[in-house]
Write a protein that holds these residues in place. Structure first.
Motif, short mmCIF file in Angstrom:
data_model
loop_
_atom_site.label_atom_id
_atom_site.label_comp_id
_atom_site.label_asym_id
_atom_site.label_seq_id
_atom_site.Cartn_x
_atom_site.Cartn_y
_atom_site.Cartn_z
N HIS A 34 -10.99 5.55 -10.86
CA HIS A 34 -9.95 6.04 -9.95
C HIS A 34 -8.56 5.62 -10.44
O HIS A 34 -7.61 5.57 -9.66
N GLY A 35 -8.47 5.24 -11.70
CA GLY A 35 -7.16 4.93 -12.30
C GLY A 35 -6.65 3.54 -12.03
O GLY A 35 -5.48 3.24 -12.28
N VAL A 36 -7.50 2.65 -11.52
CA VAL A 36 -7.07 1.29 -11.20
C VAL A 36 -7.84 0.31 -12.08
O VAL A 36 -9.08 0.28 -12.04
N ASP A 37 -7.14 -0.47 -12.89
CA ASP A 37 -7.80 -1.50 -13.70
C ASP A 37 -7.43 -2.86 -13.14
O ASP A 37 -6.29 -3.34 -13.29
N LEU A 38 -8.38 -3.48 -12.50
CA LEU A 38 -8.09 -4.74 -11.80
C LEU A 38 -8.02 -5.92 -12.75
O LEU A 38 -7.48 -6.97 -12.39
N VAL A 39 -8.57 -5.80 -13.94
CA VAL A 39 -8.42 -6.87 -14.94
C VAL A 39 -6.99 -6.85 -15.48
O VAL A 39 -6.33 -7.89 -15.60
N ALA A 40 -6.49 -5.66 -15.74
CA ALA A 40 -5.10 -5.52 -16.19
C ALA A 40 -4.11 -5.65 -15.03
O ALA A 40 -2.94 -5.96 -15.23
N GLY A 41 -4.58 -5.40 -13.82
CA GLY A 41 -3.69 -5.45 -12.65
C GLY A 41 -2.81 -4.22 -12.55
O GLY A 41 -1.65 -4.31 -12.13
N THR A 42 -3.37 -3.05 -12.89
CA THR A 42 -2.56 -1.83 -12.88
C THR A 42 -3.20 -0.73 -12.03
O THR A 42 -4.43 -0.63 -11.93
N GLY A 43 -2.32 0.10 -11.46
CA GLY A 43 -2.76 1.29 -10.72
C GLY A 43 -2.42 2.54 -11.51
O GLY A 43 -1.91 2.44 -12.62
N PRO A 44 -2.69 3.72 -10.93
CA PRO A 44 -2.47 4.98 -11.66
C PRO A 44 -1.02 5.14 -12.13
O PRO A 44 -0.77 5.74 -13.16
N ASP A 45 -0.06 4.59 -11.38
CA ASP A 45 1.35 4.75 -11.76
C ASP A 45 1.97 3.46 -12.25
O ASP A 45 3.20 3.29 -12.18
N GLY A 46 1.17 2.50 -12.68
CA GLY A 46 1.72 1.22 -13.17
C GLY A 46 1.30 0.07 -12.29
O GLY A 46 0.15 -0.36 -12.31
N PRO A 47 2.22 -0.45 -11.48
CA PRO A 47 1.87 -1.65 -10.70
C PRO A 47 0.77 -1.40 -9.66
O PRO A 47 0.60 -0.27 -9.19
N LEU A 48 0.10 -2.48 -9.32
CA LEU A 48 -1.04 -2.37 -8.38
C LEU A 48 -0.60 -2.34 -6.91
O LEU A 48 -1.20 -1.64 -6.09
N ALA A 49 0.48 -3.10 -6.59
CA ALA A 49 0.83 -3.27 -5.17
C ALA A 49 1.04 -1.95 -4.43
O ALA A 49 0.56 -1.81 -3.29
N PRO A 50 1.72 -0.95 -5.03
CA PRO A 50 1.93 0.29 -4.26
C PRO A 50 0.64 1.00 -3.87
O PRO A 50 0.60 1.74 -2.88
N VAL A 51 -0.45 0.76 -4.62
CA VAL A 51 -1.74 1.37 -4.28
C VAL A 51 -2.23 0.83 -2.93
O VAL A 51 -3.02 1.46 -2.24
N LEU A 52 -1.74 -0.35 -2.56
CA LEU A 52 -2.19 -0.99 -1.31
C LEU A 52 -1.24 -0.73 -0.14
O LEU A 52 -1.40 -1.33 0.93
N ASP A 53 -0.30 0.18 -0.32
CA ASP A 53 0.64 0.51 0.78
C ASP A 53 -0.13 0.91 2.03
O ASP A 53 -0.97 1.80 1.99
N GLY A 54 0.15 0.26 3.14
CA GLY A 54 -0.47 0.63 4.42
C GLY A 54 -1.91 0.18 4.57
O GLY A 54 -2.56 0.50 5.57
N VAL A 55 -2.42 -0.57 3.59
CA VAL A 55 -3.83 -1.01 3.66
C VAL A 55 -3.94 -2.20 4.62
O VAL A 55 -3.16 -3.15 4.57
#
Ligand SMILES: NC(=O)c1ccc[n+]([C@@H]2O[C@H](COP(=O)([O-])OP(=O)(O)OC[C@H]3O[C@@H](n4cnc5c(N)ncnc54)[C@H](OP(=O)(O)O)[C@@H]3O)[C@@H](O)[C@H]2O)c1
Length: 253
Positions: A34-55
């Motif tokens: 799904h475009g998220v690499d948790l070892v690298a700490g990256t989401g589809p558009d770069g940083p991981l934090a925006p993927v968690l918006d509203g979570v």
């Protein structure tokens, strides 16, 4: 609720995602597919934090297949560190992690990473819930696939109390819906099994070839596998689906 599932494409993660969606939650899957690499700490558009918006809650059931303590610590250290940092940045109020019954009492290489994961969650500053479960029913198939030596399938002598991954998934969604609870009662299956018998039943149900032999693994981990260290103690919760019932439902139809 909006629930993010780290490892939502895995054996238990698929159930967490299905159950959460069936209960009407908005689910975000965090996995490389799904475009998220948790070892690298990256989401589809770069940083991981925006993927968690509203979570509202993150359920972490990511894993890696390894028998190296160093690789296990590197994986679980990186995944947990990146998740917690992104949760802080995004204001996520609940981190739910899945670990393994007996993980701190059995010196297994993979468990070294799980122990580190547990410590990071406890010390991480995001309100947390930690569930330990026993081996899933799928464990027998994994063992069968791993340990072939010529015509032999060599299976470590091990006592387990396997549980349906579906029931673990249901429990994890229950926990994500509730307030952070710290360490909650362990979850095991309805009865103890010998893993060599589970593997034999799996091979019979799937007509898998090879002669299955049990092996007494030497050393402290071998003892822990045999002596009940990995089965839940008093106060644990128990799923209802037996290994036999799961095998019939999965392979015999
Ligand atoms: N299996 C058992 O019997 C058992 C028993 C008790 C507890 N547990 C615990 O349950 C958890 C899940 O185990 P499992 O057997 O369901 O795992 P699994 O089937 O191996 O699935 C692993 C998941 O992690 C994801 N993943 C791996 N590397 C990733 C990365 N770099 N970035 C993002 N996602 C990554 C995979 O998705 P992608 O490949 O798409 O990235 C997949 O969704 C683990 O913490 C394990 O310790 C397992």
């Amino acid at each position: 609720m909006r629930i993010a599932v780290a490892g939502g494409t895995g054996v238990v993660g698929r159930h967490v995602v299905e159950v959460a969606r069936a209960r009407g939650h908005d689910v975000v899957v965090l996995s490389r597919a799904h475009g998220v690499d948790l070892v690298a700490g990256t989401g589809p558009d770069g940083p991981l934090a925006p993927v968690l918006d509203g979570v509202d809650a993150v359920v972490d059931v990511a894993s890696t297949p390894t028998v190296s303590a160093k690789a296990s610590r590197a994986f679980f250290g990186a995944v947990t560190g990146h998740l917690l940092a992104a949760e802080h940045a995004a204001g996520v109020a609940h981190h739910v992690a899945l670990s393994i019954v007996g993980v701190d009492r059995a010196p297994h290489a993979y468990y070294a990473g799980k122990v580190l994961q547990e410590q990071l969650v406890v010390d991480g500053g995001v309100p947390w819930t930690l569930l330990r479960a026993t081996q899933f029913h799928e464990f027998a198939a994994q063992v069968h696939g791993q340990t072939r030596v010529g015509p032999l399938v060599v299976v470590p002598r091990m006592t387990s109390q396997p549980v349906a991954a579906r029931e673990v998934g249901e429990r994890l969604v229950d926990l994500a819906e509730e307030d952070p609870a710290g360490r909650v009662p362990d979850l095991g299956g309805p009865r103890e099994e010998q893993v060599v018998d589970m593997v034999r039943a799996y091979a019979a149900a799937t007509r898998a070839r090879g002669r299955i032999v049990g092996l007494r693994v030497p050393g402290a981990y071998g003892r822990a596998m045999r002596d009940g260290t990995l089965v839940p103690g008093p106060g644990a919760d128990h799923g209802v689906q037996t290994y036999d019932a799961w095998l019939r439902a999965t392979y015999v139809g």
